[in-house]
Design an enzyme around this catalytic site. Structure first.
Site, PDB file in Angstrom:
ATOM      1  N   CYS A  46      54.684  48.340  33.079  1.00  0.00           N
ATOM      2  CA  CYS A  46      53.292  47.990  33.392  1.00  0.00           C
ATOM      3  C   CYS A  46      53.004  48.226  34.871  1.00  0.00           C
ATOM      4  CB  CYS A  46      53.098  46.519  33.022  1.00  0.00           C
ATOM      5  SG  CYS A  46      51.531  45.780  33.495  1.00  0.00           S
ATOM      6  N   HIS A  47      51.714  48.331  35.224  1.00  0.00           N
ATOM      7  CA  HIS A  47      51.318  48.487  36.633  1.00  0.00           C
ATOM      8  C   HIS A  47      51.850  47.369  37.516  1.00  0.00           C
ATOM      9  CE1 HIS A  47      48.281  51.343  35.081  1.00  0.00           C
ATOM     10  NE2 HIS A  47      48.473  51.890  36.258  1.00  0.00           N
ATOM     11  N   THR A  48      51.977  46.182  36.940  1.00  0.00           N
ATOM     12  CA  THR A  48      52.431  45.041  37.747  1.00  0.00           C
ATOM     13  C   THR A  48      53.888  45.242  38.192  1.00  0.00           C
ATOM     14  OG1 THR A  48      50.914  43.694  36.485  1.00  0.00           O
ATOM     15  CG2 THR A  48      52.510  42.517  37.822  1.00  0.00           C
ATOM     16  N   HIS A  68      58.224  42.624  32.261  1.00  0.00           N
ATOM     17  CA  HIS A  68      57.585  41.395  31.755  1.00  0.00           C
ATOM     18  C   HIS A  68      56.859  41.639  30.444  1.00  0.00           C
ATOM     19  CE1 HIS A  68      54.525  43.580  33.988  1.00  0.00           C
ATOM     20  NE2 HIS A  68      53.644  43.007  33.199  1.00  0.00           N
ATOM     21  N   GLU A  69      57.168  42.767  29.774  1.00  0.00           N
ATOM     22  CA  GLU A  69      56.415  43.109  28.556  1.00  0.00           C
ATOM     23  C   GLU A  69      57.416  43.460  27.446  1.00  0.00           C
ATOM     24  OE1 GLU A  69      52.342  45.338  28.735  1.00  0.00           O
ATOM     25  OE2 GLU A  69      53.855  46.816  28.185  1.00  0.00           O
ATOM     26  N   CYS A  98      53.855  24.955  27.985  1.00  0.00           N
ATOM     27  CA  CYS A  98      54.731  23.793  27.781  1.00  0.00           C
ATOM     28  C   CYS A  98      54.099  22.742  26.882  1.00  0.00           C
ATOM     29  CB  CYS A  98      55.116  23.169  29.126  1.00  0.00           C
ATOM     30  SG  CYS A  98      53.807  22.185  29.895  1.00  0.00           S
ATOM     31  N   CYS A 101      51.984  19.786  30.457  1.00  0.00           N
ATOM     32  CA  CYS A 101      51.512  19.649  31.837  1.00  0.00           C
ATOM     33  C   CYS A 101      50.004  19.396  31.849  1.00  0.00           C
ATOM     34  CB  CYS A 101      51.873  20.877  32.676  1.00  0.00           C
ATOM     35  SG  CYS A 101      50.867  22.339  32.345  1.00  0.00           S
ATOM     36  N   CYS A 104      48.054  22.491  30.619  1.00  0.00           N
ATOM     37  CA  CYS A 104      48.065  22.685  29.159  1.00  0.00           C
ATOM     38  C   CYS A 104      47.192  21.631  28.480  1.00  0.00           C
ATOM     39  CB  CYS A 104      49.487  22.600  28.612  1.00  0.00           C
ATOM     40  SG  CYS A 104      50.469  24.096  28.900  1.00  0.00           S
ATOM     41  N   CYS A 112      49.609  27.359  32.465  1.00  0.00           N
ATOM     42  CA  CYS A 112      50.659  26.326  32.446  1.00  0.00           C
ATOM     43  C   CYS A 112      51.435  26.348  33.768  1.00  0.00           C
ATOM     44  CB  CYS A 112      51.616  26.603  31.281  1.00  0.00           C
ATOM     45  SG  CYS A 112      53.070  25.534  31.250  1.00  0.00           S
ATOM     46  N   ARG A 116      56.075  26.981  37.269  1.00  0.00           N
ATOM     47  CA  ARG A 116      55.427  27.928  38.176  1.00  0.00           C
ATOM     48  C   ARG A 116      56.211  28.139  39.488  1.00  0.00           C
ATOM     49  NH1 ARG A 116      54.539  31.730  38.899  1.00  0.00           N
ATOM     50  NH2 ARG A 116      53.277  32.649  40.509  1.00  0.00           N
ATOM     51  N   CYS A 175      51.967  41.803  27.350  1.00  0.00           N
ATOM     52  CA  CYS A 175      51.090  41.866  28.538  1.00  0.00           C
ATOM     53  C   CYS A 175      49.770  42.546  28.204  1.00  0.00           C
ATOM     54  CB  CYS A 175      51.777  42.550  29.720  1.00  0.00           C
ATOM     55  SG  CYS A 175      50.728  42.619  31.200  1.00  0.00           S
ATOM     56  N   ARG A 370      50.749  53.879  27.655  1.00  0.00           N
ATOM     57  CA  ARG A 370      51.876  52.966  27.842  1.00  0.00           C
ATOM     58  C   ARG A 370      53.187  53.659  27.499  1.00  0.00           C
ATOM     59  NH1 ARG A 370      51.124  49.775  30.740  1.00  0.00           N
ATOM     60  NH2 ARG A 370      51.071  47.562  30.243  1.00  0.00           N
TER      61      ARG A 370
HETATM   62  N1  APR Z   1      35.487  54.181  38.112  1.00  0.00           N
HETATM   63  C1  APR Z   1      35.733  54.295  36.775  1.00  0.00           C
HETATM   64  N2  APR Z   1      36.959  54.442  36.252  1.00  0.00           N
HETATM   65  C2  APR Z   1      37.998  54.480  37.100  1.00  0.00           C
HETATM   66  C3  APR Z   1      37.830  54.380  38.509  1.00  0.00           C
HETATM   67  C4  APR Z   1      36.492  54.221  38.999  1.00  0.00           C
HETATM   68  N3  APR Z   1      36.237  54.114  40.302  1.00  0.00           N
HETATM   69  N4  APR Z   1      39.050  54.434  39.083  1.00  0.00           N
HETATM   70  C5  APR Z   1      39.947  54.571  38.083  1.00  0.00           C
HETATM   71  N5  APR Z   1      39.316  54.603  36.880  1.00  0.00           N
HETATM   72  C6  APR Z   1      39.912  54.715  35.557  1.00  0.00           C
HETATM   73  C7  APR Z   1      41.075  55.665  35.445  1.00  0.00           C
HETATM   74  O1  APR Z   1      40.632  57.002  35.206  1.00  0.00           O
HETATM   75  C8  APR Z   1      41.857  55.098  34.251  1.00  0.00           C
HETATM   76  O2  APR Z   1      41.414  55.659  33.030  1.00  0.00           O
HETATM   77  O3  APR Z   1      40.464  53.440  35.224  1.00  0.00           O
HETATM   78  C9  APR Z   1      41.517  53.619  34.277  1.00  0.00           C
HETATM   79  C10 APR Z   1      42.693  52.725  34.673  1.00  0.00           C
HETATM   80  O4  APR Z   1      43.643  52.821  33.685  1.00  0.00           O
HETATM   81  P1  APR Z   1      45.216  52.685  33.918  1.00  0.00           P
HETATM   82  O5  APR Z   1      45.567  53.285  35.227  1.00  0.00           O
HETATM   83  O6  APR Z   1      45.879  53.184  32.683  1.00  0.00           O
HETATM   84  O7  APR Z   1      45.450  51.108  34.079  1.00  0.00           O
HETATM   85  P2  APR Z   1      45.617  49.941  33.010  1.00  0.00           P
HETATM   86  O8  APR Z   1      47.024  49.893  32.505  1.00  0.00           O
HETATM   87  O9  APR Z   1      44.526  49.984  32.013  1.00  0.00           O
HETATM   88  O10 APR Z   1      45.422  48.680  33.979  1.00  0.00           O
HETATM   89  C11 APR Z   1      44.216  48.506  34.677  1.00  0.00           C
HETATM   90  O11 APR Z   1      44.702  46.195  35.031  1.00  0.00           O
HETATM   91  O12 APR Z   1      46.810  45.317  34.653  1.00  0.00           O
HETATM   92  C12 APR Z   1      45.895  45.714  35.608  1.00  0.00           C
HETATM   93  O13 APR Z   1      47.208  46.318  37.488  1.00  0.00           O
HETATM   94  C13 APR Z   1      46.482  46.837  36.405  1.00  0.00           C
HETATM   95  O14 APR Z   1      44.738  46.767  37.896  1.00  0.00           O
HETATM   96  C14 APR Z   1      45.259  47.522  36.817  1.00  0.00           C
HETATM   97  C15 APR Z   1      44.285  47.375  35.651  1.00  0.00           C
HETATM   98 ZN    ZN Z   2      51.769  43.591  32.790  1.00  0.00          ZN
END
Ligand code: APR
Ligand code: ZN
Length: 375
Positions: A46-48, A68-69, A98, A101, A104, A112, A116, A175, A370
């Site tokens: 994931c991006h995180t 985390h996924e 939990c 808390c 919750c 929760c 933390r 996630c 993904r």
């Molecule tokens: N305007 C419109 N669309 C945009 C822009 C913008 N300015 N900038 C980026 N995008 C689009 C991208 O083209 C892409 O399709 O946003 C989409 C983002 O998708 P992903 O990169 O696949 O990200 P995703 O996994 O969906 O997560 C999005 O959520 O979990 C958080 O950290 C993660 O902040 C991120 C967000």
């Molecule tokens: Zn995530």
């Protein structure tokens, strides 16, 4: 002596910020009281995870085992564990539940707080780590550390799910799926007939779209700068596509006109503070609700004119889609099993742990929705 019984585990280790993960054989201690040993069968990337690995996450800890996924199977339970037994299929939860808390019991939040503090410090609730490499402790990550074929997780941070599930699909519920679907159902509470705008059509945005379709939204407008997202978003329920680069003039005015006064609900699924403002301002006067789902960089700030809120627009945010994991995650797994939601088309790549750095590359290049690691 249970404490000394250590098992060898294969893990992708984040030794330091900004470096690729390295595949290592690490030591894992058995689950202590209230803890569970889980064999991880699959995990999403994931991006995180990428954000923490980059070094930009101010709370990132190294060396650690990210991830985390995940989804897997219980192989051993520690003392006092009551809700799980060996053989149960589970999804680890980075937000536990939990049921005791203050948070919750408020029934007003999913945040929760039971573990933390220790979770944020990269350790189990007793203040120690179960993982070590060459005798030196490794930090846990988000209480889950799913980039390992075995991990130890507190009982309250495990959702028990049905047993006949494809792990490489349902791990995404840990996630992204729950974040997107929960934002619609738990946080915004979109109702049938509503007009909705979704900014960003990545994995999160597509899950927001399919939940909007599920609850019977009317217009589901997708906004993305990448035209190649149009086909899959339409498949997931998008009714109108807008590329901000291709419209003339102001995007907000265009969207307000398209929705005849503004959307009932908007969702920011990018993590861009400028788009967050556009998402709020394209809401309908008097009642429009804008939900922030995307995660902005550390230290970034949002702004708008207070007049936008005074005149009835509402700004909200959501973490893990407002879902209470042990209660809601099993339901979402059942929605997948019964065909209510589509996960299969979102898993674009599956690979072994040894190729995990490729999963990060694909994400950075925007080539995957993904990627999932299977063990
Ligand atoms: N305007 C419109 N669309 C945009 C822009 C913008 N300015 N900038 C980026 N995008 C689009 C991208 O083209 C892409 O399709 O946003 C989409 C983002 O998708 P992903 O990169 O696949 O990200 P995703 O996994 O969906 O997560 C999005 O959520 O979990 C958080 O950290 C993660 O902040 C991120 C967000
Ligand atoms: Zn995530």
């Amino acid at each position: 002596n249970q404490i000394l019984r250590v098992m060898k585990v294969k893990a992708a280790v984040a030794l330091e910020a900004g470096k690729p993960l390295t595949i290592e054989t690490v030591d894992l201690q058995p689950p202590q009281a209230g803890e569970v040993l889980v064999e991880i069968k699959a995990t999403g990337v994931c991006h995180t995870d990428a954000y923490t690995l980059s070094g930009k996450d101010p709370e990132g800890l190294f060396p650690s085992i990210l991830g985390h996924e995940g989804a897997g199977v219980v192989v051993e339970v520690g003392k006092n564990v009551k809700s799980l037994k060996v053989g149960d299929c589970v999804i680890p939860l980075y937000i536990p539940e939990c049921r005791e808390c203050e948070y919750c019991l408020s029934f007003k939040t999913n945040l929760c707080q039971a573990i933390r503090v220790t979770q944020g410090k990269g350790v189990m609730p007793d203040g120690t780590s179960r993982f070590s490499l060459d005798g030196k402790p490794l930090y846990h990550y988000m209480g889950t550390s799913t980039f390992a074929n075995y991990t130890v997780v507190p009982e309250i941070a495990l959702a028990k799910i049905p047993s006949d599930v494809p792990f490489e699909k349902v791990c995404y519920i840990g996630c992204g799926v729950t974040t997107g679907i929960g934002a619609v159902i738990n946080t915004a509470k979109v109702e049938a007939g509503a007009n909705v705008i979704v900014f960003g059509l990545g994995g999160i945005g597509l899950n927001v779209i399919q939940a909007c379709r599920m609850v019977g939204a009317d217009m589901i407008i997708g906004v993305d700068i990448n035209n190649s997202k149009k086909a899959i978003a339409s498949k997931f329920g998008m009714t109108h596509f807008v590329n901000p680069k291709e419209i003339e003039g102001d995007l907000v005015s265009y969207l307000v006109e398209l929705t005849k006064g503004g959307a009932d609900y908007t969702f920011e699924c990018i993590g861009n503070v400028n788009v967050m403002r556009q998402a709020l301002e394209s809401c309908h006067k008097g009642w429009g609700v804008s939900t922030i789902v995307g995660v902005a960089g550390a230290g970034e700030e949002i702004s708008t004119r207070p007049f936008q809120l005074v005149t009835g627009r509402v700004w909200k945010g959501t973490a893990f889609g407002g879902a209470k994991g042990r209660t809601d995650v099993p339901k979402i797994v059942e929605w997948y099993q019964s065909g209510k939601i589509n996960i299969d088309d979102l898993i674009t790549h599956v690979m072994p742990l040894e190729e995990i750095n490729t999963a990060f590359d694909l994400m950075h290049k925007g080539e995957s929705i993904r990627s999932v690691i299977t063990f």
